[in-house]
Design a protein around this motif. Structure first.
Motif, PDB file in Angstrom:
ATOM      1  N   ARG A  82       0.845  -1.202   0.000  1.00 17.48           N
ATOM      2  CA  ARG A  82       0.000   0.000   0.000  1.00 17.48           C
ATOM      3  C   ARG A  82       0.882   1.256   0.000  1.00 17.48           C
ATOM      4  NH1 ARG A  82      -4.163  -2.436   4.042  1.00 17.48           N
ATOM      5  NH2 ARG A  82      -5.878  -3.024   2.653  1.00 17.48           N
ATOM      6  N   ALA A  83       1.932   1.230   0.796  1.00 16.95           N
ATOM      7  CA  ALA A  83       2.849   2.373   0.836  1.00 16.95           C
ATOM      8  C   ALA A  83       3.538   2.553  -0.516  1.00 16.95           C
ATOM      9  CB  ALA A  83       3.881   2.170   1.941  1.00 16.95           C
ATOM     10  N   ASP A  84       3.856   1.454  -1.185  1.00 21.52           N
ATOM     11  CA  ASP A  84       4.467   1.535  -2.513  1.00 21.52           C
ATOM     12  C   ASP A  84       3.545   2.242  -3.498  1.00 21.52           C
ATOM     13  OD1 ASP A  84       6.595   0.146  -1.508  1.00 21.52           O
ATOM     14  OD2 ASP A  84       6.109  -1.757  -2.499  1.00 21.52           O
ATOM     15  N   ARG A  85       2.253   1.883  -3.461  1.00 16.16           N
ATOM     16  CA  ARG A  85       1.312   2.500  -4.392  1.00 16.16           C
ATOM     17  C   ARG A  85       1.151   3.992  -4.097  1.00 16.16           C
ATOM     18  NH1 ARG A  85      -4.394  -0.282  -5.783  1.00 16.16           N
ATOM     19  NH2 ARG A  85      -2.917  -1.702  -6.779  1.00 16.16           N
ATOM     20  N   HIS A 141       1.941   7.118  -6.599  1.00 16.34           N
ATOM     21  CA  HIS A 141       0.962   8.162  -6.892  1.00 16.34           C
ATOM     22  C   HIS A 141       1.568   9.552  -6.679  1.00 16.34           C
ATOM     23  CE1 HIS A 141      -2.766   5.353  -6.283  1.00 16.34           C
ATOM     24  NE2 HIS A 141      -2.156   5.169  -7.428  1.00 16.34           N
ATOM     25  N   GLU A 142       2.379   9.697  -5.639  1.00 15.17           N
ATOM     26  CA  GLU A 142       3.045  10.976  -5.409  1.00 15.17           C
ATOM     27  C   GLU A 142       4.016  11.298  -6.544  1.00 15.17           C
ATOM     28  OE1 GLU A 142       2.450  13.285  -3.034  1.00 15.17           O
ATOM     29  OE2 GLU A 142       0.733  11.981  -2.597  1.00 15.17           O
ATOM     30  N   LEU A 143       4.712  10.280  -7.037  1.00 16.14           N
ATOM     31  CA  LEU A 143       5.622  10.493  -8.159  1.00 16.14           C
ATOM     32  C   LEU A 143       4.858  10.874  -9.421  1.00 16.14           C
ATOM     33  CD1 LEU A 143       8.157   7.535  -7.690  1.00 16.14           C
ATOM     34  CD2 LEU A 143       8.486   9.940  -7.112  1.00 16.14           C
ATOM     35  N   GLU A 144       3.681  10.302  -9.605  1.00 16.18           N
ATOM     36  CA  GLU A 144       2.861  10.622 -10.773  1.00 16.18           C
ATOM     37  C   GLU A 144       2.409  12.082 -10.745  1.00 16.18           C
ATOM     38  OE1 GLU A 144      -0.166   7.673 -10.529  1.00 16.18           O
ATOM     39  OE2 GLU A 144       1.049   6.106 -11.483  1.00 16.18           O
ATOM     40  N   ARG A 153      -0.562   5.693 -14.334  1.00  7.94           N
ATOM     41  CA  ARG A 153      -1.228   4.415 -14.560  1.00  7.94           C
ATOM     42  C   ARG A 153      -2.732   4.577 -14.339  1.00  7.94           C
ATOM     43  NH1 ARG A 153       2.296  -0.329 -11.546  1.00  7.94           N
ATOM     44  NH2 ARG A 153       4.357   0.219 -12.369  1.00  7.94           N
ATOM     45  N   GLY A 154      -3.497   3.551 -14.771  1.00 10.05           N
ATOM     46  CA  GLY A 154      -4.931   3.570 -14.541  1.00 10.05           C
ATOM     47  C   GLY A 154      -5.675   4.322 -15.630  1.00 10.05           C
TER      48      GLY A 154
END
Length: 279
Positions: free
Chosen positions: A240-243, A247-250, A257-258
């Protein structure tokens, strides 16, 4: 120092497309030091670099300017004996999907030289020697791969997602065998997996990889942190922390993604919608 360790990696960076600076490396400044007899679980999302690291340790990908050793030997200049690598790509090989009887297949790779261990693994993995390789399921074919790869007395075992096709009973029996074998012979296991049920008592160390780097180096398991008694819960928290991190990098410009919610319809979407008769 590296001579006393079973697996040793120092400052490893690797890119699948080395001549394109726009492509991010698959591994970034990886260092790793695992003692003999350790059993380490690699946790990380798809694309974290786990498979690439295992393939490099298995000598399957050439690297430059990094120290990578197993049993004190450079994996590219003097690859040591007693190392077994089992990955998912084996089951897709057309050779192992041919019409060959399992008994003949195992004999062709030297099963007769390891009869006692081979027979133990045939029982543990519930393999029928009369199976035809082309006529069995992916899970059954995976069992044959495991018999083949484990029947010799390995010193270092590199496992990349090879239990994903196994039913829960066979997987549990296999993990019990691997743990016992490791403890009796002082053998070392490095295991990348996404299935954490039933793994609580298996590892001596657990590590966390994210986007090609270690977030947490291999650390003795179980952890002392509160709430870290179950590997499944720890892995879920890390993923979960990885995702969230991605998202912060995006938000800062990394490729998204998505679903693309505000995008103009693609040409293919416009074309196919004209011929959609499902409504």
């Amino acid at each position: 120092m590296s001579q006393t360790l079973e697996i040793y990696v120092n400052s490893l960076t690797f890119s699948h497309v080395s001549n394109d600076p726009r492509v991010e490396p698959s591994l970034i400044n990886i260092s790793l030091a695992l003692p003999k007899g350790s059993r380490t679980i690699l946790v990380g999302a798809n694309g974290a670099g786990k498979s690439t690291l295992l393939q490099i340790l298995a000598g399957k990908r050439l690297i430059k300017n990094a120290e990578v050793q197993i049993k004190g030997k450079d994996v590219f200049r003097e690859y040591p004996g007693g190392v077994a690598f089992l990955g998912t790509e084996w089951a897709m090989n057309p050779v192992v999907r041919g019409d060959i009887v399992v008994a003949d297949f195992l004999d062709s790779v030297g099963g007769y030289r390891h009869k006692e261990r081979r027979d133990s693994l045939l029982d543990i993995l519930d393999v029928d020697l009369d199976w035809h390789m082309h006529a069995i399921s992916d899970g059954e074919r995976r069992r044959v791969q495991l018999v083949m790869g484990l029947m010799g007395e390995w010193d270092v075992l590199l496992l990349d997602e090879v239990t994903v096709d196994l039913d829960v009973l066979v997987r549990d029996d296999l993990l019990t065998f691997l743990k016992s074998d490791s403890e009796k012979r002082g053998a070392t296991i490095l295991y990348a997996t996404h299935i954490f049920d039933g793994l609580n008592t298996f590892p001596t160390h657990v590590a966390h990889m994210r986007l090609g780097a270690f977030v947490k180096q291999p650390s003795p398991w179980p952890f002392v942190e509160v709430g870290a008694s179950k590997l499944y819960n720890v892995a879920l928290q890390w993923l979960r922390a990885d995702r969230e991190h991605r998202h912060e990098l995006e938000k800062s410009g990394r490729k998204l993604r998505g679903a693309r919610k505000d995008e103009v319809p693609r040409d293919s979407e416009t074309f196919y919608s004209k011929y959609d008769y499902s409504h």
